[in-house]
Design a protein around this motif. Sequence first.
Motif, PDB file in Angstrom:
ATOM      1  N   GLY A  49       0.807  -1.215   0.000  1.00 59.70           N
ATOM      2  CA  GLY A  49       0.000   0.000   0.000  1.00 59.70           C
ATOM      3  C   GLY A  49       0.840   1.265   0.000  1.00 59.70           C
ATOM      4  N   VAL A  50       1.848   1.312   0.855  1.00 60.87           N
ATOM      5  CA  VAL A  50       2.714   2.490   0.942  1.00 60.87           C
ATOM      6  C   VAL A  50       3.493   2.680  -0.361  1.00 60.87           C
ATOM      7  CG1 VAL A  50       4.719   3.492   2.100  1.00 60.87           C
ATOM      8  CG2 VAL A  50       2.903   2.426   3.451  1.00 60.87           C
ATOM      9  N   GLY A  51       4.026   1.594  -0.896  1.00 61.38           N
ATOM     10  CA  GLY A  51       4.791   1.676  -2.135  1.00 61.38           C
ATOM     11  C   GLY A  51       3.944   2.140  -3.303  1.00 61.38           C
ATOM     12  N   LEU A  52       2.734   1.602  -3.393  1.00 63.24           N
ATOM     13  CA  LEU A  52       1.828   1.971  -4.474  1.00 63.24           C
ATOM     14  C   LEU A  52       1.416   3.438  -4.356  1.00 63.24           C
ATOM     15  CD1 LEU A  52       0.755   0.198  -6.778  1.00 63.24           C
ATOM     16  CD2 LEU A  52      -1.365  -0.078  -5.469  1.00 63.24           C
ATOM     17  N   ALA A  53       1.157   3.885  -3.124  1.00 66.99           N
ATOM     18  CA  ALA A  53       0.771   5.275  -2.903  1.00 66.99           C
ATOM     19  C   ALA A  53       1.893   6.226  -3.306  1.00 66.99           C
ATOM     20  CB  ALA A  53       0.394   5.490  -1.436  1.00 66.99           C
ATOM     21  N   ALA A  54       3.100   5.928  -2.855  1.00 68.20           N
ATOM     22  CA  ALA A  54       4.237   6.793  -3.173  1.00 68.20           C
ATOM     23  C   ALA A  54       4.490   6.837  -4.673  1.00 68.20           C
ATOM     24  CB  ALA A  54       5.483   6.288  -2.436  1.00 68.20           C
ATOM     25  N   PHE A  55       4.434   5.680  -5.322  1.00 62.78           N
ATOM     26  CA  PHE A  55       4.674   5.625  -6.760  1.00 62.78           C
ATOM     27  C   PHE A  55       3.632   6.429  -7.521  1.00 62.78           C
ATOM     28  CE2 PHE A  55       3.966   3.551 -10.907  1.00 62.78           C
ATOM     29  CZ  PHE A  55       5.227   3.742 -11.473  1.00 62.78           C
ATOM     30  N   SER A  56       2.359   6.306  -7.150  1.00 61.99           N
ATOM     31  CA  SER A  56       1.288   7.008  -7.873  1.00 61.99           C
ATOM     32  C   SER A  56       1.433   8.517  -7.752  1.00 61.99           C
ATOM     33  CB  SER A  56      -0.083   6.560  -7.354  1.00 61.99           C
ATOM     34  OG  SER A  56      -0.290   6.962  -6.011  1.00 61.99           O
ATOM     35  N   VAL A  57       1.744   9.013  -6.560  1.00 63.00           N
ATOM     36  CA  VAL A  57       1.874  10.458  -6.353  1.00 63.00           C
ATOM     37  C   VAL A  57       3.118  11.005  -7.054  1.00 63.00           C
ATOM     38  CG1 VAL A  57       2.224  12.266  -4.614  1.00 63.00           C
ATOM     39  CG2 VAL A  57       0.583  10.414  -4.184  1.00 63.00           C
TER      40      VAL A  57
END
Length: 302
Positions: free
Chosen positions: A101-109
């Motif tokens: 979740g954290v990795g996906l959030a950071a990548f998307s932003v």
Amino acid sequence: MASAPIFTSNMPAEWRDFWALTKPRVMTLVVFTGLCGLLIAPGHIHPVLGFTAVLCIALGAGAAAALNQWYEADLDSKMKRTANRPLPAGRMERQSALHFGVGLAAFSVILMGFAVNLLAAAILLVSILFYVLIYTVWLKRRTPQNIVIGGAAGAFPALIGWAAVTGRVDVLPVLLFLMVFLWTPPHFWALSLFVNSDYAAAGVPMMSVVAGTKATRLQAFLYSWPMAAVAIAPWPLGLAGPIYGIAAIALNVTFLALAARVGFSRESDPALMKAERRLFGYSILYLFATFGVLVVDKLWFA
């Protein structure tokens, strides 16, 4: 601050479990509203950048859903409709869900910021943090207003799509934000009425658990009126044409009629709550149709 117990798994999670963490059915609606916000925005965006913006919205929504399930694994294990999710079913370690979740959030932003623009990235970040911190961590376990306030989290995509094209926020996407914000309570409260036992078993203070079914039905009906007013508003304000205006009136009259049936229903058996199920099902179709017809209207009169 409450937190979920650690759920363990003896086997590595499959890709299907990571996919399930993103709540793909919910993501579909989020991506659609974000895409519509992008399509109706004035100006032009390169198709590759437009695709990237929509992809970032999808990834951000999936990240928020994964973090929501990471934090709420204990609640999900107590509810029939969520007990088979990857974490409560023991198919995945909580740490894996957190990292995903954290990795996906950071990548998307970060991708949104570098490829599209900083405003769209900032709104995307706010939407993820709002869903995870404000709704999931702060509100969900504490107040029956969790859906009311937390509804803002799902209302951001149209703003993001618009900002991706224009680099600014205008009146029309704000109205779309408000419409989704006001749509969320009747949508989720209709669901909560016929799955009330699930929320009660998990100790989630949904309106139907805390205030009872009568008050929940009334609130769902009352919230439908300002939602309808905001949804129709783009036409008289000159922000949309007659195709949208006529369709919006028809869609909202139907929504109000179904909400009225829920508001005045006295059915106590969840298995017999046809009015509540119909409102819940129609509310999903309503949002797809309202945004879709707005795109058709904009393209027709472009």
